[in-house]
Design an enzyme around this catalytic site. Structure first.
Site, short mmCIF file in Angstrom:
data_model
loop_
_atom_site.label_atom_id
_atom_site.label_comp_id
_atom_site.label_asym_id
_atom_site.label_seq_id
_atom_site.Cartn_x
_atom_site.Cartn_y
_atom_site.Cartn_z
N ASP A 88 -19.35 42.87 -9.86
CA ASP A 88 -19.80 44.23 -9.55
C ASP A 88 -18.97 44.77 -8.40
O ASP A 88 -17.84 44.34 -8.22
CB ASP A 88 -21.30 44.25 -9.25
CG ASP A 88 -21.96 45.56 -9.66
OD1 ASP A 88 -21.62 46.59 -9.07
OD2 ASP A 88 -22.79 45.55 -10.58
N HIS A 138 -16.11 46.11 -9.67
CA HIS A 138 -16.27 47.53 -9.98
C HIS A 138 -15.64 48.41 -8.90
O HIS A 138 -15.89 49.60 -8.86
CB HIS A 138 -17.74 47.89 -10.14
CG HIS A 138 -18.38 47.29 -11.36
ND1 HIS A 138 -19.66 47.59 -11.75
CD2 HIS A 138 -17.91 46.41 -12.28
CE1 HIS A 138 -19.96 46.92 -12.85
NE2 HIS A 138 -18.91 46.19 -13.18
#
EC number: 3.2.1.67
Length: 453
Positions: free
Chosen positions: A255, A278
């Site tokens: 993430d 991310h």
């Protein structure tokens, strides 16, 4: 009278032993006993000698030493050090409130590992309303230093397996997963040298914290089950934080590599390496109806972002029931991206909201004075030729957005496309509106794949 005096003395002595006496397997080494400190592994060239507390280690993964750890923390508080020795494991199976700390060091050279007793942790934790977050423990107070060559292990595999297919921001989600390291009401915290492994959820969350630094830390989350990935294992998340420094750190997770959240100011990041993430993100902010959120004064320099969804990203919520605010004075400088879907992105249609809904209920978070300088490398090509998507909401202000020395390419072909919609003023490079027929296909592809966490 003598009898009562003796009785009082006896009671006082018993109480003193109960408070100050050693527990089984523990010992305390004076700061001036250099020989004993060296033998125990507590002698450190970089850190001054301190009164050093040693506790027993776990004999197995079922041997919970939470009570010993808490005793050791209390004994080392106010000027001492708790040593968790190299080659030894310390299993934590009970929630711990460590918000009473003042002038303490923890030397983590061994492995500090949480149990994976999901029913226990879901019933016994510290809960935060923000995105329904929970934690194993919380650290607070002032002048807290954690350093060493050891591992803080969240033991996340069972959590990954059982959470597979679910979404953390789903309003109906009840499967809460603990955060590996949390500070709350803390001032002057430093973490150095350790590895943070397999957090069940976010790796770090700092709440109402001032002046916290991480240096030379490795954050890693991986799954042995290909159908159950380590979701939402963000490297760094913040809430009401002033002063965050991250340097010389590697993050290999599933993430956000970095994700300051509401009311975070004065962030400095240098020499950060991110794989499979991310992105180095600002936000998300603006999630809660009627609430003002800000992120302000951020400097991010010398960052490598590999094999991820995003590179440099700002994200703000849109929808019928969201908040408002600003992300202001943020600089990304000398950023290297490779095989990254969105190297540069301003996302004001977060979270899981499609283009039609976003147009009907745009974001009310302003993006101002944002600089992207010396950004280079390649996209993955999954978004076509688009290497930067800078699209501002009609309800928000996007001004002072500047791009300098941008050298990004796409395997989908040349020339690379920079999209800018709703931006006030000159951004410093040639860009195209998403309505341009030559860019529409790439932009539509980019945005159809972007509406996700």
């Amino acid at each position: 009278m003598k009898f009562f005096a003796l009785a009082a003395l006896f009671a006082s002595t018993v109480n003193s032993i109960a408070v100050d006496g050693l527990i089984p397997g523990a010992r305390v080494i004076p700061a001036n006993d250099v020989v004993a400190l060296k033998k125990a592994g507590a002698y450190h060239q970089k850190h001054h000698h301190r009164r050093t507390v040693i506790i027993r280690s776990s004999s197995s993964d079922e041997d919970d030493v939470s009570a010993d750890f808490l005793w050791g923390i209390k004994r080392a508080n106010h000027g001492g050090r708790l040593l968790l020795q190299n080659g030894k494991k310390y299993v934590i199976g009970k929630k711990l409130d460590l918000t009473f700390l003042k002038d303490i060091e923890v030397q983590l050279d061994g492995e500090l590992k949480f149990t994976n007793d999901v029913p226990y942790w879901q019933a016994n934790n510290f809960y935060y309303d923000f995105q329904k977050s929970i934690s194993f423990w919380r650290w607070g107070g002032e002048d807290i230093k954690i350093f060493g060559s050891g591992v803080l292990n969240g033991n996340g595999q069972r959590w990954y397996n059982e959470f597979a297919g679910q979404e953390i921001l789903d309003p109906n989600n009840k499967y809460y997963r603990p955060i590996l390291f949390v500070t709350e009401n803390a001032t002057r915290v430093s973490v150095e040298g350790i590895t943070q492994l397999n957090s069940p959820c976010w790796t770090n969350f700092f709440v109402r914290t001032k002046d916290i630094s991480f240096d030379n830390v490795f954050i890693h989350a991986y799954s042995t089950n290909a159908s159950a990935l380590p979701k939402n294992t963000d490297g760094f998340d913040t809430l009401n934080v002033d002063g965050l420094t991250v340097t010389n750190t590697r993050v290999d997770i599933g993430d956000d590599c970095l994700s300051p959240k509401p009311n975070t100011t004065n962030v400095f990041v240098k020499n950060l390496w991110c794989n499979g993430t991310h992105g180095a993100s600002m936000g998300s902010i603006g999630q809660y109806p009627g609430v003002l959120d800000i992120i302000e004064n951020v400097w991010i320099e010398n960052v490598t972002l590999l094999n991820g969804e995003n590179g440099a990203r700002l994200k703000a919520w849109a929808g019928p029931d969201v908040g408002y605010g600003r992300i202001n004075n943020v600089t990304y400088k000398n950023i290297h991206v490779e095989n990254t879907d969105n190297p540069i992105v301003l996302d004001q249609c977060y979270f899981n909201i499609n283009a039609t809904q976003c147009a009907a209920y745009p974001s009310r978070v302003n993006f101002t004075n944002i600089v992207f300088e010396d950004i280079y490398g390649t996209s993955s090509g999954k978004r076509g030729k688009v290497v930067a998507d800078l699209t501002c909401s009609p309800n928000a202000v996007c001004s002072g957005i500047r791009l300098k020395n941008i050298h990004l390419t796409s395997p989908a072909g040349s020339p690379p496309v920079i999209v800018c919609d709703g931006i006030q003023g000159d951004i410093g490079v040639e860009c195209q509106s998403s309505s341009n027929s030559t860019t529409r296909r790439s932009v539509d592809l980019a945005r159809s794949l972007k509406y996700r966490a």
